[in-house]
Design an enzyme around this catalytic site. Sequence first.
Site, PDB file in Angstrom:
ATOM      1  N   SER A 183       0.733  -1.209   0.035  1.00  0.00           N
ATOM      2  CA  SER A 183       0.089  -0.030  -0.002  1.00  0.00           C
ATOM      3  C   SER A 183       0.843   1.074   0.116  1.00  0.00           C
ATOM      4  O   SER A 183       0.433   2.148  -0.339  1.00  0.00           O
ATOM      5  CB  SER A 183      -0.749  -0.007   1.320  1.00  0.00           C
ATOM      6  OG  SER A 183      -2.024  -0.580   0.924  1.00  0.00           O
ATOM      7  N   PRO A 211      -0.796  -2.227   8.159  1.00  0.00           N
ATOM      8  CA  PRO A 211       0.491  -2.626   8.965  1.00  0.00           C
ATOM      9  C   PRO A 211       1.512  -1.368   8.873  1.00  0.00           C
ATOM     10  O   PRO A 211       2.346  -1.246   9.452  1.00  0.00           O
ATOM     11  CB  PRO A 211       0.994  -3.695   8.469  1.00  0.00           C
ATOM     12  CG  PRO A 211       0.706  -3.832   6.947  1.00  0.00           C
ATOM     13  CD  PRO A 211      -0.588  -3.070   6.992  1.00  0.00           C
ATOM     14  N   GLY A 212       1.104  -0.150   7.900  1.00  0.00           N
ATOM     15  CA  GLY A 212       1.869   0.954   8.215  1.00  0.00           C
ATOM     16  C   GLY A 212       2.590   1.568   7.076  1.00  0.00           C
ATOM     17  O   GLY A 212       3.570   2.407   7.193  1.00  0.00           O
ATOM     18  N   ASP A 249     -11.288   3.246  16.536  1.00  0.00           N
ATOM     19  CA  ASP A 249     -12.171   3.179  15.512  1.00  0.00           C
ATOM     20  C   ASP A 249     -12.014   4.520  14.507  1.00  0.00           C
ATOM     21  O   ASP A 249     -12.131   5.536  14.868  1.00  0.00           O
ATOM     22  CB  ASP A 249     -13.747   2.900  15.987  1.00  0.00           C
ATOM     23  CG  ASP A 249     -14.364   2.851  14.511  1.00  0.00           C
ATOM     24  OD1 ASP A 249     -13.730   2.963  13.530  1.00  0.00           O
ATOM     25  OD2 ASP A 249     -15.685   2.899  14.900  1.00  0.00           O
ATOM     26  N   ASP A 267      -7.132   4.660   4.144  1.00  0.00           N
ATOM     27  CA  ASP A 267      -7.181   3.399   3.180  1.00  0.00           C
ATOM     28  C   ASP A 267      -7.789   2.603   3.839  1.00  0.00           C
ATOM     29  O   ASP A 267      -7.158   1.507   4.259  1.00  0.00           O
ATOM     30  CB  ASP A 267      -5.709   3.345   2.995  1.00  0.00           C
ATOM     31  CG  ASP A 267      -5.310   2.040   2.054  1.00  0.00           C
ATOM     32  OD1 ASP A 267      -6.170   1.957   1.237  1.00  0.00           O
ATOM     33  OD2 ASP A 267      -4.248   1.543   2.005  1.00  0.00           O
ATOM     34  N   LYS A 297     -12.991   2.344  -2.307  1.00  0.00           N
ATOM     35  CA  LYS A 297     -12.875   1.161  -3.020  1.00  0.00           C
ATOM     36  C   LYS A 297     -14.177   1.140  -3.859  1.00  0.00           C
ATOM     37  O   LYS A 297     -15.217   1.085  -3.224  1.00  0.00           O
ATOM     38  CB  LYS A 297     -12.737  -0.172  -1.952  1.00  0.00           C
ATOM     39  CG  LYS A 297     -11.719  -0.133  -0.908  1.00  0.00           C
ATOM     40  CD  LYS A 297     -10.588  -0.583  -1.275  1.00  0.00           C
ATOM     41  CE  LYS A 297      -9.459  -0.449  -0.355  1.00  0.00           C
ATOM     42  NZ  LYS A 297      -8.096  -0.716  -0.790  1.00  0.00           N
TER      43      LYS A 297
END
Length: 343
Positions: A183, A211-212, A249, A267, A297
């Site tokens: 990403s 994951p960053g 959240d 994202d 998306k």
Amino acid sequence: MTAPEGTPARGWLCRPGFEDLLARELAACGGEARTVAPGLLAGNADARPPAGGWAFAVADYPQLAPFAGESVNALGGALADWLAEALRGETVDAPWPCVFTAVDGVPGLGRRAAAVERAFHEKLARRLGRVARLAVGEAPATPGRARGLFVLLTGFETMFASRDAWLGGQRRMADDPGAPSRSYLKVEEAYGLLGRQPEPGELVCDLGAAPGGWTYSAARRGARVVAVDNGPLKGGALDHPLVEHLRQDAFAFRPRAGQAYDWLFCDLVEEPHHVLRGIVEPWLAGRWCRRFVVVLKFGRTDAVALLQELRAPGGVLAHLAPGALVRHMHHNRDEFTVAGEIR
Ligand SMILES: C[S@@+](CC[C@H](N)C(=O)[O-])C[C@H]1O[C@@H](n2cnc3c(N)ncnc32)[C@H](O)[C@@H]1O
């Protein structure tokens, strides 16, 4: 050898597999086009691009001249002759883009394009040495109009060429071993769309950060990042001194009173309207950030209907971030990147 032949048509290039969506996007703007090669559509000149440009087109060529030839030298030579004729009366005194591309899906066509490019340059150097020396083999990084030479090989003996192009700004980015996800490439590509990237000392909120990859991309530029995700950060984003990881959240997260972010990154694998209503609208209306890069998306939605909504005159983007760009980027799958700046 025939060069060029037929009536030049307007052409559009997109990522292979997305031809039908591009054709529908063009149709919604008064155009009519058919696929002539993987990722290449040709059609009438009537399509009027939306403000900000096409989403699915990587390039829009106002006139594609067709070429056919049995050998590399025949193709390259004819192209050089055609360009030399087209340049009569024009002064070329600045670097100009000279970009050769092969459509996907034909084994060996990339090597053929490189060979045609070499033959073209040899011939052009003999005819117009100074013009040839000013050629730059890469398209400009920023989106918009460009003038030069844009060549598309569609087969071993067929190609198209155009002097002008509108370019969408899509680019293949280089990976970084420290990036914890692919990403990462999406946000790196989005900086080119905006012509800006996070600067040292800026503050970034990354919603759905794990994951960053995006977090790492901003932090390695010296920006401070609030990374919001219940999942773990990894690789170069984990324990980075400029990163604060909040397990919260993304839809409930709000900046602290008086805190304004320079960037919103988002994202999330979520229904796009949910992201628009739950994140984009409040963040833009509240002016909680100056710039944003958001992925929407469209896998389970009608992508062209979503585009129309994003471009609607009364919509949140037109209202609060009128220069925002919506693109199907090189590193996007079934998703758009939306990037802009709040007015
Ligand atoms: C596509 S991944 C993000 C990848 C990230 N941009 C990167 O570069 O590594 C989507 C992330 O969104 C997170 N996510 C989904 N819904 C969320 C929510 N409501 N709040 C916070 N995070 C959420 C998931 O846990 C997942 O880590």
